[in-house]
Design a protein around this motif. Structure first.
Motif, PDB file in Angstrom:
ATOM      1  N   ASN A  90      -1.156  -7.990   1.518  1.00 34.80           N
ATOM      2  CA  ASN A  90       0.266  -7.690   1.580  1.00 34.80           C
ATOM      3  C   ASN A  90       0.107  -6.275   2.106  1.00 34.80           C
ATOM      4  O   ASN A  90       0.235  -5.314   1.598  1.00 34.80           O
ATOM      5  N   TRP A  91       0.071  -6.342   3.506  1.00 38.04           N
ATOM      6  CA  TRP A  91      -0.085  -4.919   4.252  1.00 38.04           C
ATOM      7  C   TRP A  91       1.206  -3.989   4.027  1.00 38.04           C
ATOM      8  O   TRP A  91       0.933  -2.828   3.920  1.00 38.04           O
ATOM      9  N   GLY A  92       2.252  -4.491   3.823  1.00 44.75           N
ATOM     10  CA  GLY A  92       3.442  -3.352   3.469  1.00 44.75           C
ATOM     11  C   GLY A  92       3.205  -2.669   2.234  1.00 44.75           C
ATOM     12  O   GLY A  92       3.487  -1.588   2.473  1.00 44.75           O
ATOM     13  N   GLN A  93       2.729  -3.537   0.991  1.00 43.29           N
ATOM     14  CA  GLN A  93       2.467  -2.675  -0.068  1.00 43.29           C
ATOM     15  C   GLN A  93       1.176  -1.836   0.216  1.00 43.29           C
ATOM     16  O   GLN A  93       1.167  -0.823  -0.467  1.00 43.29           O
ATOM     17  N   VAL A  94       0.142  -2.148   0.928  1.00 45.90           N
ATOM     18  CA  VAL A  94      -0.985  -1.365   0.996  1.00 45.90           C
ATOM     19  C   VAL A  94      -0.461  -0.035   1.775  1.00 45.90           C
ATOM     20  O   VAL A  94      -0.885   1.202   1.386  1.00 45.90           O
ATOM     21  N   THR A 123       7.940   7.942  -4.616  1.00 45.27           N
ATOM     22  CA  THR A 123       7.871   6.688  -5.384  1.00 45.27           C
ATOM     23  C   THR A 123       7.864   5.416  -4.544  1.00 45.27           C
ATOM     24  O   THR A 123       8.654   5.222  -3.703  1.00 45.27           O
ATOM     25  N   GLU A 124       6.964   4.600  -4.916  1.00 45.60           N
ATOM     26  CA  GLU A 124       6.917   3.291  -4.154  1.00 45.60           C
ATOM     27  C   GLU A 124       7.807   2.262  -4.916  1.00 45.60           C
ATOM     28  O   GLU A 124       7.438   2.009  -6.367  1.00 45.60           O
ATOM     29  N   THR A 125       8.324   1.559  -4.271  1.00 49.05           N
ATOM     30  CA  THR A 125       9.145   0.155  -4.776  1.00 49.05           C
ATOM     31  C   THR A 125       9.056  -0.820  -3.733  1.00 49.05           C
ATOM     32  O   THR A 125       8.727  -0.703  -2.723  1.00 49.05           O
ATOM     33  N   MET A 126       9.604  -2.078  -4.278  1.00 45.94           N
ATOM     34  CA  MET A 126       9.362  -3.231  -3.354  1.00 45.94           C
ATOM     35  C   MET A 126      10.505  -4.086  -3.834  1.00 45.94           C
ATOM     36  O   MET A 126      11.015  -4.235  -4.855  1.00 45.94           O
ATOM     37  N   ILE A 127      10.869  -5.182  -2.817  1.00 45.82           N
ATOM     38  CA  ILE A 127      11.943  -6.213  -3.272  1.00 45.82           C
ATOM     39  C   ILE A 127      11.026  -7.086  -4.065  1.00 45.82           C
ATOM     40  O   ILE A 127       9.773  -7.624  -3.577  1.00 45.82           O
ATOM     41  N   PRO A 128      11.614  -7.503  -5.367  1.00 45.22           N
ATOM     42  CA  PRO A 128      10.644  -8.430  -6.024  1.00 45.22           C
ATOM     43  C   PRO A 128      10.517  -9.917  -5.135  1.00 45.22           C
ATOM     44  O   PRO A 128      11.446 -10.252  -4.699  1.00 45.22           O
ATOM     45  N   ILE A 135      12.384   7.405  -2.292  1.00 45.44           N
ATOM     46  CA  ILE A 135      11.551   6.067  -2.439  1.00 45.44           C
ATOM     47  C   ILE A 135      11.103   5.610  -1.261  1.00 45.44           C
ATOM     48  O   ILE A 135      11.813   5.778  -0.126  1.00 45.44           O
ATOM     49  N   ILE A 136       9.914   4.966  -1.284  1.00 42.39           N
ATOM     50  CA  ILE A 136       9.496   4.275  -0.158  1.00 42.39           C
ATOM     51  C   ILE A 136       9.785   2.783  -0.395  1.00 42.39           C
ATOM     52  O   ILE A 136       9.355   2.362  -1.505  1.00 42.39           O
ATOM     53  N   LEU A 137      10.465   2.144   0.595  1.00 41.65           N
ATOM     54  CA  LEU A 137      10.685   0.703   0.405  1.00 41.65           C
ATOM     55  C   LEU A 137      10.243  -0.066   1.776  1.00 41.65           C
ATOM     56  O   LEU A 137      10.694  -0.267   2.627  1.00 41.65           O
ATOM     57  N   TYR A 138       8.752  -0.266   1.848  1.00 46.80           N
ATOM     58  CA  TYR A 138       8.118  -1.098   2.795  1.00 46.80           C
ATOM     59  C   TYR A 138       8.259  -2.436   2.702  1.00 46.80           C
ATOM     60  O   TYR A 138       8.492  -2.945   1.394  1.00 46.80           O
ATOM     61  N   ASP A 139       7.821  -3.318   3.277  1.00 46.19           N
ATOM     62  CA  ASP A 139       7.824  -4.606   3.507  1.00 46.19           C
ATOM     63  C   ASP A 139       7.072  -5.190   2.237  1.00 46.19           C
ATOM     64  O   ASP A 139       6.007  -4.547   2.036  1.00 46.19           O
ATOM     65  N   ASN A 140       7.536  -6.341   1.585  1.00 49.28           N
ATOM     66  CA  ASN A 140       6.706  -7.127   0.462  1.00 49.28           C
ATOM     67  C   ASN A 140       6.304  -8.217   1.359  1.00 49.28           C
ATOM     68  O   ASN A 140       6.892  -9.326   1.215  1.00 49.28           O
ATOM     69  N   ASP A 141       5.075  -8.210   1.808  1.00 49.82           N
ATOM     70  CA  ASP A 141       4.441  -9.214   2.731  1.00 49.82           C
ATOM     71  C   ASP A 141       3.884 -10.349   1.563  1.00 49.82           C
ATOM     72  O   ASP A 141       2.772 -10.788   1.423  1.00 49.82           O
ATOM     73  N   TYR A 142       4.735 -10.819   0.852  1.00 47.18           N
ATOM     74  CA  TYR A 142       4.272 -11.698  -0.431  1.00 47.18           C
ATOM     75  C   TYR A 142       3.944 -12.941  -0.017  1.00 47.18           C
ATOM     76  O   TYR A 142       3.033 -13.451  -0.735  1.00 47.18           O
ATOM     77  N   ASP A 143       4.067 -13.435   1.210  1.00 48.83           N
ATOM     78  CA  ASP A 143       3.497 -14.675   1.575  1.00 48.83           C
ATOM     79  C   ASP A 143       2.266 -14.569   2.595  1.00 48.83           C
ATOM     80  O   ASP A 143       1.920 -15.487   3.132  1.00 48.83           O
ATOM     81  N   LYS A 144       1.656 -13.313   2.540  1.00 45.66           N
ATOM     82  CA  LYS A 144       0.414 -13.218   3.465  1.00 45.66           C
ATOM     83  C   LYS A 144      -0.627 -13.129   2.326  1.00 45.66           C
ATOM     84  O   LYS A 144      -0.613 -12.610   1.414  1.00 45.66           O
TER      85      LYS A 144
END
Length: 121
Positions: free
Chosen positions: A68-72, A84-89, A56-65
């Motif tokens: 969201n470059w981590g998810q890009v 598979t991509e995933t992130m911290i909710p 799995i890929i767990l890059y940053d969730n730049d939720y406050d930007k």
């Protein structure tokens, strides 16, 4: 070379501090690429696929930007590799795994990882 020859689970993350946190808190192996915006060579991808059952890929969730470059970058790597991509909710207000541990403690971070982040596995 520091990963096992054969393993069940692997997390690709963005930083060494996240690798260390994931290794310490979960039973998953972890590795960080040189940069989020670098795509690995195809032979590296194939080697990982040969060595691990689940990746799995767990890059940053730049939720406050605004962007969201981590998810890009996560989507880009996922499209390139098929991993598979995933992130911290977002509700946990933690951009990466080491922040999750810092903000919520080891036990809660492990629970979130096992029950909300790695759902596909």
């Amino acid at each position: 070379s520091q990963l096992p020859e054969k393993g069940r689970n692997l997390v690709i993350t963005k930083s060494l501090k996240d690798v260390m946190s994931i290794n310490e808190v979960t039973d998953w192996d972890a590795v960080a690429l040189q940069s989020e915006n670098v795509l690995p060579k195809k032979q590296v991808i194939q080697e990982l696929k040969n060595r691990f059952e689940n990746i799995i890929i767990l890059y940053d969730n730049d939720y406050d930007k605004e962007e969201n470059w981590g998810q890009v970058f996560s989507r880009r790597l996922g499209d390139f590799t098929g991993f598979t991509e995933t992130m911290i909710p977002e509700e946990y207000k933690s951009k990466d795994f080491s922040d999750l541990v810092k903000n919520h403690g080891v036990d809660k971070a492990k629970h979130i990882f096992e029950n909300e982040i790695i759902i596909p596995f």
